[in-house]
Design a protein around this motif. Sequence first.
Motif, PDB file in Angstrom:
ATOM      1  N   ASP A  94       0.829  -1.201   0.000  1.00 11.27           N
ATOM      2  CA  ASP A  94       0.000   0.000   0.000  1.00 11.27           C
ATOM      3  C   ASP A  94       0.868   1.257   0.000  1.00 11.27           C
ATOM      4  O   ASP A  94       0.544   2.247  -0.666  1.00 11.27           O
ATOM      5  N   GLY A  95       1.964   1.222   0.741  1.00 12.44           N
ATOM      6  CA  GLY A  95       2.874   2.361   0.755  1.00 12.44           C
ATOM      7  C   GLY A  95       3.499   2.591  -0.611  1.00 12.44           C
ATOM      8  O   GLY A  95       3.636   3.729  -1.073  1.00 12.44           O
ATOM      9  N   ALA A  96       3.862   1.490  -1.275  1.00 14.61           N
ATOM     10  CA  ALA A  96       4.445   1.606  -2.614  1.00 14.61           C
ATOM     11  C   ALA A  96       3.423   2.147  -3.607  1.00 14.61           C
ATOM     12  O   ALA A  96       3.750   2.963  -4.478  1.00 14.61           O
ATOM     13  N   ALA A  97       2.159   1.727  -3.477  1.00 12.30           N
ATOM     14  CA  ALA A  97       1.107   2.206  -4.377  1.00 12.30           C
ATOM     15  C   ALA A  97       0.840   3.690  -4.175  1.00 12.30           C
ATOM     16  O   ALA A  97       0.611   4.429  -5.144  1.00 12.30           O
ATOM     17  N   GLU A  98       0.885   4.120  -2.934  1.00 12.50           N
ATOM     18  CA  GLU A  98       0.668   5.545  -2.653  1.00 12.50           C
ATOM     19  C   GLU A  98       1.787   6.391  -3.264  1.00 12.50           C
ATOM     20  O   GLU A  98       1.553   7.499  -3.746  1.00 12.50           O
ATOM     21  N   ARG A  99       2.974   5.836  -3.262  1.00 14.40           N
ATOM     22  CA  ARG A  99       4.130   6.579  -3.773  1.00 14.40           C
ATOM     23  C   ARG A  99       4.231   6.521  -5.295  1.00 14.40           C
ATOM     24  O   ARG A  99       4.607   7.502  -5.933  1.00 14.40           O
ATOM     25  N   LEU A 100       3.868   5.375  -5.883  1.00 15.13           N
ATOM     26  CA  LEU A 100       4.134   5.156  -7.306  1.00 15.13           C
ATOM     27  C   LEU A 100       2.886   4.966  -8.165  1.00 15.13           C
ATOM     28  O   LEU A 100       2.966   5.068  -9.393  1.00 15.13           O
ATOM     29  N   GLY A 101       1.770   4.650  -7.526  1.00 13.54           N
ATOM     30  CA  GLY A 101       0.581   4.270  -8.277  1.00 13.54           C
ATOM     31  C   GLY A 101       0.536   2.760  -8.448  1.00 13.54           C
ATOM     32  O   GLY A 101       1.579   2.114  -8.585  1.00 13.54           O
ATOM     33  N   GLU A 102      -0.668   2.189  -8.454  1.00 16.05           N
ATOM     34  CA  GLU A 102      -0.804   0.735  -8.476  1.00 16.05           C
ATOM     35  C   GLU A 102      -0.192   0.088  -9.723  1.00 16.05           C
ATOM     36  O   GLU A 102       0.355  -1.005  -9.657  1.00 16.05           O
ATOM     37  N   TYR A 103      -0.295   0.742 -10.874  1.00 13.71           N
ATOM     38  CA  TYR A 103       0.198   0.131 -12.103  1.00 13.71           C
ATOM     39  C   TYR A 103       1.717  -0.010 -12.126  1.00 13.71           C
ATOM     40  O   TYR A 103       2.257  -0.818 -12.883  1.00 13.71           O
ATOM     41  N   SER A 104       2.415   0.744 -11.326  1.00 17.01           N
ATOM     42  CA  SER A 104       3.874   0.811 -11.443  1.00 17.01           C
ATOM     43  C   SER A 104       4.624   0.067 -10.346  1.00 17.01           C
ATOM     44  O   SER A 104       5.849   0.115 -10.304  1.00 17.01           O
ATOM     45  N   ILE A 105       3.915  -0.618  -9.468  1.00 12.82           N
ATOM     46  CA  ILE A 105       4.590  -1.297  -8.359  1.00 12.82           C
ATOM     47  C   ILE A 105       5.339  -2.529  -8.847  1.00 12.82           C
ATOM     48  O   ILE A 105       4.807  -3.342  -9.598  1.00 12.82           O
ATOM     49  N   MET A 106       6.583  -2.669  -8.393  1.00 15.72           N
ATOM     50  CA  MET A 106       7.352  -3.894  -8.586  1.00 15.72           C
ATOM     51  C   MET A 106       7.684  -4.475  -7.213  1.00 15.72           C
ATOM     52  O   MET A 106       7.592  -3.791  -6.192  1.00 15.72           O
ATOM     53  N   ALA A 107       8.077  -5.738  -7.215  1.00  9.55           N
ATOM     54  CA  ALA A 107       8.415  -6.397  -5.952  1.00  9.55           C
ATOM     55  C   ALA A 107       9.509  -5.651  -5.205  1.00  9.55           C
ATOM     56  O   ALA A 107       9.479  -5.538  -3.970  1.00  9.55           O
ATOM     57  N   SER A 108      10.481  -5.119  -5.942  1.00 11.75           N
ATOM     58  CA  SER A 108      11.566  -4.381  -5.297  1.00 11.75           C
ATOM     59  C   SER A 108      11.050  -3.130  -4.587  1.00 11.75           C
ATOM     60  O   SER A 108      11.622  -2.713  -3.569  1.00 11.75           O
ATOM     61  N   ASP A 109       9.973  -2.541  -5.094  1.00  7.42           N
ATOM     62  CA  ASP A 109       9.387  -1.369  -4.436  1.00  7.42           C
ATOM     63  C   ASP A 109       8.790  -1.745  -3.087  1.00  7.42           C
ATOM     64  O   ASP A 109       8.854  -0.966  -2.127  1.00  7.42           O
ATOM     65  N   VAL A 110       8.205  -2.931  -3.019  1.00  7.95           N
ATOM     66  CA  VAL A 110       7.618  -3.391  -1.756  1.00  7.95           C
ATOM     67  C   VAL A 110       8.712  -3.656  -0.733  1.00  7.95           C
ATOM     68  O   VAL A 110       8.594  -3.295   0.441  1.00  7.95           O
ATOM     69  N   VAL A 111       9.812  -4.274  -1.172  1.00  5.42           N
ATOM     70  CA  VAL A 111      10.947  -4.489  -0.260  1.00  5.42           C
ATOM     71  C   VAL A 111      11.458  -3.151   0.261  1.00  5.42           C
ATOM     72  O   VAL A 111      11.733  -2.995   1.459  1.00  5.42           O
ATOM     73  N   SER A 112      11.583  -2.164  -0.633  1.00 10.64           N
ATOM     74  CA  SER A 112      12.084  -0.850  -0.240  1.00 10.64           C
ATOM     75  C   SER A 112      11.144  -0.125   0.719  1.00 10.64           C
ATOM     76  O   SER A 112      11.577   0.725   1.508  1.00 10.64           O
ATOM     77  N   GLU A 113       9.867  -0.475   0.657  1.00 17.03           N
ATOM     78  CA  GLU A 113       8.877   0.207   1.491  1.00 17.03           C
ATOM     79  C   GLU A 113       8.830  -0.358   2.912  1.00 17.03           C
ATOM     80  O   GLU A 113       8.373   0.319   3.836  1.00 17.03           O
ATOM     81  N   ILE A 114       9.303  -1.584   3.091  1.00 20.63           N
ATOM     82  CA  ILE A 114       9.232  -2.214   4.417  1.00 20.63           C
ATOM     83  C   ILE A 114       9.914  -1.357   5.496  1.00 20.63           C
ATOM     84  O   ILE A 114       9.316  -1.119   6.568  1.00 20.63           O
ATOM     85  N   PRO A 115      11.128  -0.851   5.277  1.00 21.97           N
ATOM     86  CA  PRO A 115      11.741  -0.008   6.312  1.00 21.97           C
ATOM     87  C   PRO A 115      10.929   1.238   6.630  1.00 21.97           C
ATOM     88  O   PRO A 115      10.887   1.675   7.779  1.00 21.97           O
ATOM     89  N   GLU A 116      10.286   1.825   5.615  1.00 21.04           N
ATOM     90  CA  GLU A 116       9.476   3.016   5.846  1.00 21.04           C
ATOM     91  C   GLU A 116       8.285   2.683   6.731  1.00 21.04           C
ATOM     92  O   GLU A 116       7.923   3.474   7.621  1.00 21.04           O
ATOM     93  N   ILE A 117       7.656   1.532   6.483  1.00 18.17           N
ATOM     94  CA  ILE A 117       6.511   1.117   7.299  1.00 18.17           C
ATOM     95  C   ILE A 117       6.945   0.884   8.755  1.00 18.17           C
ATOM     96  O   ILE A 117       6.319   1.370   9.699  1.00 18.17           O
ATOM     97  N   LEU A 118       8.026   0.152   8.933  1.00 20.86           N
ATOM     98  CA  LEU A 118       8.481  -0.160  10.290  1.00 20.86           C
ATOM     99  C   LEU A 118       8.960   1.103  11.012  1.00 20.86           C
ATOM    100  O   LEU A 118       8.709   1.272  12.212  1.00 20.86           O
ATOM    101  N   LYS A 119       9.606   1.980  10.285  1.00 24.86           N
ATOM    102  CA  LYS A 119      10.064   3.238  10.895  1.00 24.86           C
ATOM    103  C   LYS A 119       8.866   4.076  11.347  1.00 24.86           C
ATOM    104  O   LYS A 119       8.873   4.657  12.439  1.00 24.86           O
ATOM    105  N   ALA A 120       7.838   4.146  10.508  1.00 25.66           N
ATOM    106  CA  ALA A 120       6.658   4.935  10.851  1.00 25.66           C
ATOM    107  C   ALA A 120       5.930   4.376  12.053  1.00 25.66           C
ATOM    108  O   ALA A 120       5.343   5.124  12.851  1.00 25.66           O
ATOM    109  N   LEU A 121       5.956   3.052  12.201  1.00 30.52           N
ATOM    110  CA  LEU A 121       5.261   2.428  13.323  1.00 30.52           C
ATOM    111  C   LEU A 121       6.052   2.546  14.614  1.00 30.52           C
ATOM    112  O   LEU A 121       5.507   2.314  15.680  1.00 30.52           O
TER     113      LEU A 121
END
Length: 309
Positions: A282-309
């Motif tokens: 969801d974080g990757a989709a907010e940043r890039l749009g649903e059509y443009s998400i790749m698996a690497s974007d989701v990996v990159s978003e994990i630290p942002e999610i954990l940091k925010a929490l």
Amino acid sequence: MRVTDITPLSVSREDVKALFCRLPRDAHKGMLGRVLVICGSYDGNGISMSGAAYFAASAAYRCGAGIVEIFTPRKNYEALAANIPEAVFCLYECKERLSDICDRVRESIGRADCVVIGCGLGRSDVAKEILRTTLSDVSCPLVIDADALNMMAEDGSLWSLLSKKQRARTVITPHAGEMSRLCGKSVVDILSETPKTALTYAAEKGIVCLLKHHNTSISDGKTLYVNHSGNAGMASGGMGDVLAGVTGALLARDISAEGSTEHDDVLYRVAVAAYLHGLAGDGAAERLGEYSIMASDVVSEIPEILKAL
């Protein structure tokens, strides 16, 4: 008990926070767990599935694993080492004696706190022996995905290699097509009754089943979780490999919130892994749009999610 009698549970951001409580000052690699990723293949014709191993391993590291070991063909080493040099590698030549390869698998399993097997593994004779050895020797949490599931669908006798005790800490992560091959139901039926399929198959096999769908269902045959994070943009290659790595990291760890037995439960940790994976999507989709998400974007978003929490 009928599935309609079971009230589905869900997890939330608070559950993620509980499993990712502040690290103690004396934390060390062993406390954070060692994940063994038996993934990736090289078919001898120049076709490599090293990316599957990369996504599983990098997701495990981003979710706090202390050490990630990748067991993969030697031909995959250069690409993987360039992209994830933090990993430990155990390599094999596909033309080696099977007994030598399996001996090294056993050694790697003996070091692991959780094993992830199947992502991009292929279905060669070597892959089948690696899977058979893993099922026979593993005694820690096990995540079975992708090609490993397809091989188990082709040869149902492989299930007999898992003891009842080991099955309780074994997680399968099929999508509808893989689930269809495992249980014999049509994809249409599975998609129309995903919670029921996950629960009944988990009960039949004595394992935890994470059945991927837009609302993923996770069950141990008695309790059912339904996941509500994630988005349609995550329907692309490599996403399942990322989920397998996230799940492996959470199952390998020796840290739980306030010593709660709930947080040590395999089913609960798998449900949190699915939710965290979806949050990152969801974080990757907010940043890039649903059509443009790749698996690497989701990996990159994990630290942002954990940091925010």
